[in-house]
Design a protein around this motif. Structure first.
Motif, PDB file in Angstrom:
ATOM      1  N   ASP A  64     -54.462 -87.090  14.769  1.00 10.26           N
ATOM      2  CA  ASP A  64     -53.205 -86.949  15.503  1.00 10.26           C
ATOM      3  C   ASP A  64     -53.307 -85.708  16.383  1.00 10.26           C
ATOM      4  O   ASP A  64     -53.410 -84.592  15.872  1.00 10.26           O
ATOM      5  CB  ASP A  64     -52.027 -86.815  14.534  1.00 10.26           C
ATOM      6  CG  ASP A  64     -51.849 -88.058  13.677  1.00 10.26           C
ATOM      7  OD1 ASP A  64     -52.410 -89.105  14.026  1.00 10.26           O
ATOM      8  OD2 ASP A  64     -51.139 -87.967  12.660  1.00 10.26           O
ATOM      9  N   ARG A  65     -53.237 -85.895  17.703  1.00  9.97           N
ATOM     10  CA  ARG A  65     -53.564 -84.804  18.609  1.00  9.97           C
ATOM     11  C   ARG A  65     -52.366 -84.256  19.378  1.00  9.97           C
ATOM     12  O   ARG A  65     -52.392 -83.115  19.815  1.00  9.97           O
ATOM     13  CB  ARG A  65     -54.657 -85.253  19.585  1.00  9.97           C
ATOM     14  CG  ARG A  65     -55.940 -85.631  18.846  1.00  9.97           C
ATOM     15  CD  ARG A  65     -57.032 -86.153  19.757  1.00  9.97           C
ATOM     16  NE  ARG A  65     -58.231 -86.449  18.979  1.00  9.97           N
ATOM     17  CZ  ARG A  65     -59.168 -85.556  18.695  1.00  9.97           C
ATOM     18  NH1 ARG A  65     -59.060 -84.328  19.145  1.00  9.97           N
ATOM     19  NH2 ARG A  65     -60.226 -85.895  17.982  1.00  9.97           N
ATOM     20  N   PHE A  66     -51.341 -85.055  19.599  1.00  6.62           N
ATOM     21  CA  PHE A  66     -50.159 -84.600  20.325  1.00  6.62           C
ATOM     22  C   PHE A  66     -50.572 -83.782  21.564  1.00  6.62           C
ATOM     23  O   PHE A  66     -50.245 -82.598  21.697  1.00  6.62           O
ATOM     24  CB  PHE A  66     -49.253 -83.768  19.408  1.00  6.62           C
ATOM     25  CG  PHE A  66     -48.633 -84.536  18.280  1.00  6.62           C
ATOM     26  CD1 PHE A  66     -47.491 -85.303  18.482  1.00  6.62           C
ATOM     27  CD2 PHE A  66     -49.201 -84.519  17.013  1.00  6.62           C
ATOM     28  CE1 PHE A  66     -46.908 -86.015  17.437  1.00  6.62           C
ATOM     29  CE2 PHE A  66     -48.630 -85.235  15.956  1.00  6.62           C
ATOM     30  CZ  PHE A  66     -47.491 -85.980  16.175  1.00  6.62           C
ATOM     31  N   ASP A  67     -51.272 -84.424  22.456  1.00  9.93           N
ATOM     32  CA  ASP A  67     -51.863 -83.748  23.613  1.00  9.93           C
ATOM     33  C   ASP A  67     -50.820 -83.572  24.726  1.00  9.93           C
ATOM     34  O   ASP A  67     -50.792 -84.310  25.704  1.00  9.93           O
ATOM     35  CB  ASP A  67     -53.061 -84.545  24.117  1.00  9.93           C
ATOM     36  CG  ASP A  67     -53.825 -83.819  25.216  1.00  9.93           C
ATOM     37  OD1 ASP A  67     -53.442 -82.689  25.568  1.00  9.93           O
ATOM     38  OD2 ASP A  67     -54.802 -84.394  25.730  1.00  9.93           O
ATOM     39  N   SER A  68     -49.975 -82.575  24.571  1.00 11.00           N
ATOM     40  CA  SER A  68     -48.905 -82.342  25.549  1.00 11.00           C
ATOM     41  C   SER A  68     -49.444 -81.862  26.888  1.00 11.00           C
ATOM     42  O   SER A  68     -48.846 -82.136  27.935  1.00 11.00           O
ATOM     43  CB  SER A  68     -47.905 -81.319  24.994  1.00 11.00           C
ATOM     44  OG  SER A  68     -47.236 -81.826  23.869  1.00 11.00           O
ATOM     45  N   LEU A  69     -50.565 -81.133  26.888  1.00 12.59           N
ATOM     46  CA  LEU A  69     -51.086 -80.587  28.137  1.00 12.59           C
ATOM     47  C   LEU A  69     -51.441 -81.694  29.120  1.00 12.59           C
ATOM     48  O   LEU A  69     -51.228 -81.555  30.326  1.00 12.59           O
ATOM     49  CB  LEU A  69     -52.302 -79.708  27.854  1.00 12.59           C
ATOM     50  CG  LEU A  69     -52.807 -78.888  29.048  1.00 12.59           C
ATOM     51  CD1 LEU A  69     -51.776 -77.852  29.473  1.00 12.59           C
ATOM     52  CD2 LEU A  69     -54.133 -78.209  28.705  1.00 12.59           C
ATOM     53  N   SER A  70     -51.970 -82.794  28.619  1.00 14.27           N
ATOM     54  CA  SER A  70     -52.356 -83.886  29.507  1.00 14.27           C
ATOM     55  C   SER A  70     -51.152 -84.699  29.972  1.00 14.27           C
ATOM     56  O   SER A  70     -51.278 -85.515  30.890  1.00 14.27           O
ATOM     57  CB  SER A  70     -53.352 -84.816  28.799  1.00 14.27           C
ATOM     58  OG  SER A  70     -52.718 -85.537  27.753  1.00 14.27           O
ATOM     59  N   ARG A  71     -49.977 -84.465  29.359  1.00 15.58           N
ATOM     60  CA  ARG A  71     -48.794 -85.276  29.657  1.00 15.58           C
ATOM     61  C   ARG A  71     -47.715 -84.527  30.416  1.00 15.58           C
ATOM     62  O   ARG A  71     -46.886 -85.154  31.074  1.00 15.58           O
ATOM     63  CB  ARG A  71     -48.211 -85.811  28.343  1.00 15.58           C
ATOM     64  CG  ARG A  71     -49.163 -86.739  27.611  1.00 15.58           C
ATOM     65  CD  ARG A  71     -48.766 -86.978  26.180  1.00 15.58           C
ATOM     66  NE  ARG A  71     -49.686 -87.905  25.525  1.00 15.58           N
ATOM     67  CZ  ARG A  71     -49.827 -88.041  24.233  1.00 15.58           C
ATOM     68  NH1 ARG A  71     -49.081 -87.320  23.408  1.00 15.58           N
ATOM     69  NH2 ARG A  71     -50.701 -88.895  23.731  1.00 15.58           N
ATOM     70  N   ILE A  72     -47.713 -83.212  30.319  1.00 18.10           N
ATOM     71  CA  ILE A  72     -46.595 -82.448  30.869  1.00 18.10           C
ATOM     72  C   ILE A  72     -46.476 -82.625  32.378  1.00 18.10           C
ATOM     73  O   ILE A  72     -45.375 -82.554  32.932  1.00 18.10           O
ATOM     74  CB  ILE A  72     -46.725 -80.950  30.490  1.00 18.10           C
ATOM     75  CG1 ILE A  72     -45.416 -80.204  30.721  1.00 18.10           C
ATOM     76  CG2 ILE A  72     -47.890 -80.298  31.229  1.00 18.10           C
ATOM     77  CD1 ILE A  72     -44.311 -80.573  29.773  1.00 18.10           C
TER      78      ILE A  72
END
Length: 288
Positions: free
Chosen positions: A192-200
């Motif tokens: 589970d990575r919750f990659d917010s940087l790629s989504r913001i």
């Protein structure tokens, strides 16, 4: 040589254990059934939403005091249950906002076990329920706390909202975990990575990022990196004396309400006011 082989075997075994039990390190739910009255929120009611994978998840809801004020949907951190966020919910309610404390699977008596995709499913079900109540777009504020900032950021890429508020956010869970376990390949191990940087960069809503400069759980540099990647309009607040769990004691509520009150408040609508009694409990965190 035997010593080196022994060290490598131990290292490999620890990596295997981290991989096998990682979700028990990430998610720390209080599984006891929680109700608003026990948390000192008598005006809130329990709302049960149904996820796409068929789970019934309880959240807590109170409508806004005035029609012109939005509803804040709060996606909480990795620990406890909804009752742990009662102080924050109480302040926002007394400021006039609607508040929806979104429940997660495996927390507070809800069925299932938490995963990244599972929490996204829970969040979508909560937002769908709000749409059914006529709450979306400019009537909705998406708010994420710690681990919940990953959930909130993903939802803000999928839904239009009046604002996105991120409290103690990270660039990704991988980056946050690597700061705590630097000798292990956590970026390879994490499910589970919750990659917010790629989504913001896909978020178009006005953004508030708020974090303590003394945060020892999520390094402030991660929050600042996420903020730097975000689109305008955006606002950041870095509280110099705050850590991860004590933001309410250092003015978080005042900063959030001040930010929200400046967002297209209808003419003739009174600005929100705050309850200054202060918090009685802390908030849950991502893994220490």
């Amino acid at each position: 040589m035997a010593w080196l082989v022994g060290v490598l075997l131990v290292y490999g075994a620890v990596c295997g254990l981290l991989h096998a039990y990682q979700r028990s390190l990430i998610y720390m739910p209080d599984r006891r059934v929680a109700v608003p009255e026990d948390a000192g929120l008598p005006d809130f009611r329990v709302v049960t939403v149904t996820t796409a994978d068929g789970l019934s998840i309880d959240g807590w809801f109170v409508p806004p005091r005035e029609e012109g004020l939005p509803t804040i949907v709060l996606f909480h951190g990795n620990g406890g249950h909804l009752g742990y966020r009662a102080d924050k919910a109480r302040v926002f309610q007394k400021a006039g906002y609607g508040v929806f404390l979104a429940g997660y699977r495996g927390y507070g008596g809800n069925p299932g076990s938490p995963t990244e995709q599972g929490l996204y499913a829970d969040a979508r079900a909560a937002l769908d329920w709000l749409v059914g109540q006529g709450i979306s777009g400019q009537k909705l504020v998406i708010y994420g706390e710690s681990l919940g900032t990953g959930v909130a950021t993903q939802m803000a890429t999928e839904r239009k909202a009046a604002a996105l508020v991120l409290e103690a956010p990270f660039t990704s869970l991988s980056d946050a975990a690597a700061s705590h376990y630097p000798i292990f390949p956590v970026r390879l191990l994490l499910k589970d990575r919750f990659d917010s940087l790629s989504r913001i960069g896909n978020v178009g809503s006005p953004l508030l990022v708020i974090q303590g400069e003394k945060d020892r759980v999520v390094p402030t540099r991660l929050g600042k990196a996420l903020f730097a990647r975000a689109n305008e309009p955006k606002t950041s607040v870095w509280l110099p004396q705050a850590g991860h769990n004590d933001l309410m004691a250092h003015g978080l509520a005042e900063k959030v309400v001040g930010f929200l009150s400046g967002l297209n408040r209808p003419q003739g609508t009174a600005p929100p006011t705050l309850d200054h009694q202060g918090p009685r409990r802390g908030t849950a965190i991502i893994p220490r």
